[in-house]
Scaffold this active site. Structure first.
Site, short mmCIF file in Angstrom:
data_model
loop_
_atom_site.label_atom_id
_atom_site.label_comp_id
_atom_site.label_asym_id
_atom_site.label_seq_id
_atom_site.Cartn_x
_atom_site.Cartn_y
_atom_site.Cartn_z
N LYS A 1 0.80 -1.22 0.00
CA LYS A 1 0.00 0.00 0.00
C LYS A 1 0.83 1.27 0.00
CE LYS A 1 -4.16 -1.74 -0.04
NZ LYS A 1 -5.24 -1.30 -0.91
C1 PLP Z 1 -2.44 -6.74 3.83
C2 PLP Z 1 -3.25 -6.44 2.62
N1 PLP Z 1 -3.29 -7.35 1.67
C3 PLP Z 1 -4.02 -7.14 0.55
C4 PLP Z 1 -4.76 -6.01 0.36
C5 PLP Z 1 -5.64 -5.90 -0.86
O1 PLP Z 1 -5.22 -5.04 -1.83
P1 PLP Z 1 -6.24 -4.19 -2.70
O2 PLP Z 1 -6.83 -3.12 -1.80
O3 PLP Z 1 -5.39 -3.61 -3.77
O4 PLP Z 1 -7.32 -5.07 -3.24
C6 PLP Z 1 -4.73 -5.06 1.34
C7 PLP Z 1 -5.57 -3.89 1.21
O5 PLP Z 1 -5.92 -3.19 2.13
C8 PLP Z 1 -3.97 -5.27 2.52
O6 PLP Z 1 -3.92 -4.36 3.51
#
Ligand code: PLP
Length: 322
Positions: free
Chosen positions: A44
């Site tokens: 992120k």
């Molecule tokens: C630890 C973690 N994995 C995966 C994701 C998922 O990614 P995306 O928001 O791009 O779908 C997030 C999103 O908040 C996350 O914090």
């Protein structure tokens, strides 16, 4: 690798890929992109930085402005890093199930945190996304980064994460597996990879109880108060940033399977991964084992397990919850 950076924000992205060696993946080879090695410890960081940069370029964010976001923690950390260095105030709305390590990290960075319930559906005034929208409407000069709908989110994955994977794999990739929080990662990476080779399978790893895999596999869904322990992925609705058109398949993963895989990743591969990675890697291994011919599969280590030491890597917590 000898380069000396002059700003930590320049160190976001360009993460390495590691081949899985000990875990049984059938005929396939499985590779993990180590997004935990970003400066804020998660994928992120890319999104936080890009949403702020785009808002500045569009004149939506002025010097000394206030940024508001709803987040499971990691986007908050990505935003906090960029906001701090660029001089913005940050207000975050966070569901109360999030790990205390993430919250402590945010507090240490001087972020204003508003906790809200994680047991209410979108549309409820205390749902983290609805509450963030309300705070924005009541705060003069506030800019809502809105990761669930902001096009900067999939864009940064289409322009960096996807091309990095393609180059690192030298175009040899048959499937990409990821989870859905906002949908930004899978939509951006998936769009880029499909533009290079439309045969690449784009697979969603979804916690049991979330609606996303149902929406992919059956074309419809109904949220039935499902809950799951992995953080950052799984939804009670389809987020604006999820492009269902480019998804081929959804795989359901229980918390038990996800947390067992986390332990395997640490014991057998030496990777201290965040909870959602258990879901992703379990789904990727399941997909691998179903293949009748050798394939190359890529998934993500979205964040570091250091953020979950009190949960996923704590015997008492595991005994209480499983
Ligand atoms: C630890 C973690 N994995 C995966 C994701 C998922 O990614 P995306 O928001 O791009 O779908 C997030 C999103 O908040 C996350 O914090």
């Amino acid at each position: 690798m000898n380069k000396i950076y002059s700003n930590i924000l320049d160190m976001v992205g360009n993460t390495p890929i590691l081949k899985i060696n000990s875990i049984d993946t059938g005929l396939c080879e499985l590779f993990v992109k180590l997004e935990n090695l970003n400066p804020g410890g998660s994928i992120k960081d890319r999104v936080g930085l890009q949403m702020i940069t785009d808002a500045e370029n569009k004149g939506l964010l002025k010097k000394g402005g206030v940024i508001v976001e709803c987040t499971a923690g990691n986007t908050g950390l990505g935003l906090a890093l960029a906001a701090k260095l660029k001089g913005y105030k940050l207000i975050l709305v966070i569901p109360d199930k999030m790990s205390k390590e993430k919250v402590m990290h945010l507090e240490a960075m001087g972020v204003d945190i508003i906790f809200t319930r994680s047991d209410v559906e979108k549309g409820h005034p205390e749902h983290y996304q609805d509450l963030a929208a309300k705070i924005v409407s009541e705060t003069p000069g506030a800019f809502f980064t809105d990761q669930f709908n902001n096009p900067s989110n999939p864009k940064i994955h289409e322009t960096t994460t996807g091309p990095e994977i393609w180059e690192q794999m030298e175009g040899n990739i048959d499937a990409f597996v990821a989870g859905v929080g906002t949908g930004g990662t899978i939509s951006g990476v998936g769009k880029f990879l499909k533009s290079k080779n439309s045969k690449i399978n784009i697979v969603i790893a979804d916690p049991v109880g979330s609606v996303v895999a149902d929406a992919v596999n059956t074309g419809s869904y109904k949220y039935e108060n499902g809950s799951w322990l992995v953080e950052g992925i799984g939804e009670d609705h389809i987020p604006g940033n999820l492009n269902l058109d480019i998804i081929d398949e959804g795989i359901y993963v229980s918390d038990k399977d996800a947390f067992e895989m986390l332990n395997k990743l640490l014991q057998e591969e030496g990777i201290l991964a965040g909870t959602s990675c258990g879901t992703l890697v379990h789904a990727a291994v399941e997909w691998c084992k179903l293949q009748k011919t050798p394939k190359k599969v890529v998934t993500l280590i979205c964040d570091t397990g250091n953020k979950y030491l009190s949960k996923a890597y704590n015997k008492e917590w595991l005994e209480e919850n499983f």
